[in-house]
Design a protein around this motif. Structure first.
Motif, mmCIF file in Angstrom:
data_model
loop_
_atom_site.group_PDB
_atom_site.id
_atom_site.type_symbol
_atom_site.label_atom_id
_atom_site.label_comp_id
_atom_site.label_asym_id
_atom_site.label_seq_id
_atom_site.Cartn_x
_atom_site.Cartn_y
_atom_site.Cartn_z
ATOM 1 N N ARG A 136 39.786 -24.864 -12.469
ATOM 2 C CA ARG A 136 39.329 -25.897 -13.405
ATOM 3 C C ARG A 136 39.325 -25.401 -14.843
ATOM 4 O O ARG A 136 38.754 -26.040 -15.735
ATOM 5 N N GLY A 137 39.948 -24.249 -15.064
ATOM 6 C CA GLY A 137 40.162 -23.768 -16.419
ATOM 7 C C GLY A 137 39.100 -22.835 -16.959
ATOM 8 O O GLY A 137 39.145 -22.480 -18.140
ATOM 9 N N PHE A 138 38.171 -22.406 -16.133
ATOM 10 C CA PHE A 138 37.111 -21.516 -16.605
ATOM 11 C C PHE A 138 37.552 -20.055 -16.485
ATOM 12 O O PHE A 138 38.244 -19.675 -15.530
ATOM 13 N N SER A 139 37.136 -19.245 -17.437
ATOM 14 C CA SER A 139 37.492 -17.832 -17.423
ATOM 15 C C SER A 139 36.346 -16.950 -16.957
ATOM 16 O O SER A 139 36.519 -15.741 -16.797
ATOM 17 N N GLU A 140 35.167 -17.558 -16.744
ATOM 18 C CA GLU A 140 34.030 -16.762 -16.270
ATOM 19 C C GLU A 140 33.129 -17.597 -15.361
ATOM 20 O O GLU A 140 32.898 -18.776 -15.596
ATOM 21 N N MET A 141 32.658 -16.952 -14.315
ATOM 22 C CA MET A 141 31.608 -17.503 -13.474
ATOM 23 C C MET A 141 30.455 -16.507 -13.477
ATOM 24 O O MET A 141 30.679 -15.290 -13.484
ATOM 25 N N VAL A 142 29.238 -17.012 -13.500
ATOM 26 C CA VAL A 142 28.061 -16.156 -13.437
ATOM 27 C C VAL A 142 27.251 -16.542 -12.205
ATOM 28 O O VAL A 142 27.409 -17.633 -11.667
ATOM 29 N N ALA A 143 26.406 -15.630 -11.765
ATOM 30 C CA ALA A 143 25.627 -15.898 -10.561
ATOM 31 C C ALA A 143 24.251 -15.250 -10.665
ATOM 32 O O ALA A 143 24.161 -14.036 -10.850
ATOM 33 N N PRO A 144 23.172 -16.049 -10.558
ATOM 34 C CA PRO A 144 21.829 -15.474 -10.470
ATOM 35 C C PRO A 144 21.581 -15.069 -9.011
ATOM 36 O O PRO A 144 21.086 -15.848 -8.200
ATOM 37 N N VAL A 145 21.971 -13.865 -8.678
ATOM 38 C CA VAL A 145 22.024 -13.429 -7.285
ATOM 39 C C VAL A 145 20.622 -13.177 -6.726
ATOM 40 O O VAL A 145 19.792 -12.490 -7.347
ATOM 41 N N ARG A 146 20.391 -13.724 -5.537
ATOM 42 C CA ARG A 146 19.158 -13.462 -4.783
ATOM 43 C C ARG A 146 19.457 -12.312 -3.818
ATOM 44 O O ARG A 146 20.045 -12.506 -2.757
ATOM 45 N N PRO A 147 19.076 -11.080 -4.165
ATOM 46 C CA PRO A 147 19.483 -9.928 -3.358
ATOM 47 C C PRO A 147 18.931 -9.997 -1.939
ATOM 48 O O PRO A 147 17.723 -10.136 -1.733
ATOM 49 N N SER A 148 19.825 -9.893 -0.966
ATOM 50 C CA SER A 148 19.439 -10.149 0.422
ATOM 51 C C SER A 148 18.531 -9.084 1.020
ATOM 52 O O SER A 148 17.782 -9.355 1.952
ATOM 53 N N GLY A 149 18.576 -7.863 0.475
ATOM 54 C CA GLY A 149 17.730 -6.809 1.022
ATOM 55 C C GLY A 149 16.371 -6.692 0.373
ATOM 56 O O GLY A 149 15.504 -5.949 0.851
ATOM 57 N N LYS A 150 16.136 -7.441 -0.693
ATOM 58 C CA LYS A 150 14.889 -7.298 -1.449
ATOM 59 C C LYS A 150 13.646 -7.725 -0.675
ATOM 60 O O LYS A 150 12.566 -7.130 -0.884
ATOM 61 N N PRO A 151 13.696 -8.734 0.235
ATOM 62 C CA PRO A 151 12.469 -9.074 0.975
ATOM 63 C C PRO A 151 11.875 -7.908 1.764
ATOM 64 O O PRO A 151 10.670 -7.893 2.037
ATOM 65 N N ALA A 152 12.691 -6.927 2.094
ATOM 66 C CA ALA A 152 12.170 -5.755 2.805
ATOM 67 C C ALA A 152 11.403 -4.824 1.878
ATOM 68 O O ALA A 152 10.688 -3.933 2.356
ATOM 69 N N GLU A 153 11.521 -5.038 0.562
ATOM 70 C CA GLU A 153 10.841 -4.201 -0.433
ATOM 71 C C GLU A 153 10.160 -5.080 -1.482
ATOM 72 O O GLU A 153 10.495 -5.025 -2.662
ATOM 73 N N PRO A 154 9.205 -5.903 -1.095
ATOM 74 C CA PRO A 154 8.623 -6.847 -2.056
ATOM 75 C C PRO A 154 7.899 -6.180 -3.224
ATOM 76 O O PRO A 154 7.763 -6.800 -4.289
ATOM 77 N N ASP A 155 7.441 -4.949 -3.055
ATOM 78 C CA ASP A 155 6.698 -4.290 -4.124
ATOM 79 C C ASP A 155 7.580 -3.463 -5.055
ATOM 80 O O ASP A 155 7.103 -2.965 -6.076
ATOM 81 N N THR A 156 8.858 -3.308 -4.734
ATOM 82 C CA THR A 156 9.762 -2.561 -5.595
ATOM 83 C C THR A 156 10.099 -3.388 -6.828
ATOM 84 O O THR A 156 10.507 -4.554 -6.703
ATOM 85 N N PRO A 157 9.938 -2.845 -8.036
ATOM 86 C CA PRO A 157 10.305 -3.599 -9.241
ATOM 87 C C PRO A 157 11.779 -4.001 -9.196
ATOM 88 O O PRO A 157 12.645 -3.211 -8.818
#
Length: 258
Positions: A136-157
């Protein structure tokens, strides 16, 4: 097994009513984001060219939502916002209403049916989303990624977690690895990407937890603890995400890591 077919919702509008039918892995509380309730139906109705659906025969096995918006304009200046997922949606629909020409596509969601995980569908959906934006003519896509392993470390900054790598230099987080292998580059942390509020009764229903003590509550599936305020009668969850930028030029695509 039949061949998996990935199309836009605009190409197959008859699938609109079936996008929520598949058994997905989202925790219950995550389905109660106010912006999602408001804007998901509008994405399907007004931005169907940016909604992807994967089918295996008659079954919907994965879905992907993205939105076009203007990032390189005055007041935004190419900087990805701390409000992440929420802000990308707000910018997209504000721009659509005002007729502002978009210059970037933001991923919003890629979800694979629970019984089809582990088959590489998430990577295929990401590649299809990149390809759709490029076509569709775009040169960039961005993504606010929800890291899949983070729920195992809820207290890690999140700042620490976002930049953790393995010995091979790839991100520690599995979903971030998929993005980087596809050609993405970690840009920044979005500490306020999504906010979900609810009464104590609602949080008890969503999680099965008592929510009767003030302070942080560790909830399965949450990336960080939920803040409980029993004297005030509510609890609030502020989810951090990790911004990844995907260059969509042919040169960027040719340098993907295996």
């Amino acid at each position: 097994m039949t061949e998996i077919r990935i199309t836009t919702l605009a190409e197959r509008p008859e699938l609109a009513d079936r996008l929520g039918d598949m058994d997905d892995p989202w925790p219950e509380f995550a389905t109660h984001d106010s912006l999602a309730w408001l804007l998901y139906p509008r994405m399907e109705a007004e931005l169907a060219d940016y909604v992807l659906v994967a089918t295996d025969g008659d079954a919907v096995v994965a879905r992907g939502y993205s939105v076009p918006f203007a990032l390189h304009v005055a007041g935004r200046d190419g900087a990805l916002p701390a409000q992440g997922w929420d802000r990308a949606l707000m910018w997209a629909f504000s721009d659509l209403r005002r007729g502002v020409r978009p210059d970037t596509v933001s991923a919003i969601e890629i979800t694979v049916a629970r019984d089809r995980q582990g088959e590489g569908l998430s990577g295929r959906m990401l590649a299809a989303m990149r390809g759709n934006a490029r076509s569709r003519g775009f040169s960039e896509m961005v993504a606010p990624v929800r890291p899949s392993g983070k729920p195992a470390e809820p207290d890690t900054p999140i700042q620490e977690y976002a930049y953790r790598t393995r010995e091979d230099g790839l991100p520690h987080d599995p979903w971030l690895r998929v993005h980087v292998r596809a050609g993405g580059v970690i840009d920044s942390v979005a500490p306020l990407s999504m906010t979900i509020t609810g009464s104590l009764a609602q949080w008890r229903t969503w999680t099965g937890l008592p929510f009767d003590v003030a302070g942080p509550v560790r909830v399965p599936g949450a990336l960080t603890p939920v803040r409980c305020e029993p004297e005030q009668g509510y609890a609030v969850y502020v989810e951090p995400n990790i911004w990844v930028r995907h260059g969509l030029t042919e040169e960027a695509g040719s340098g993907r890591r295996p």
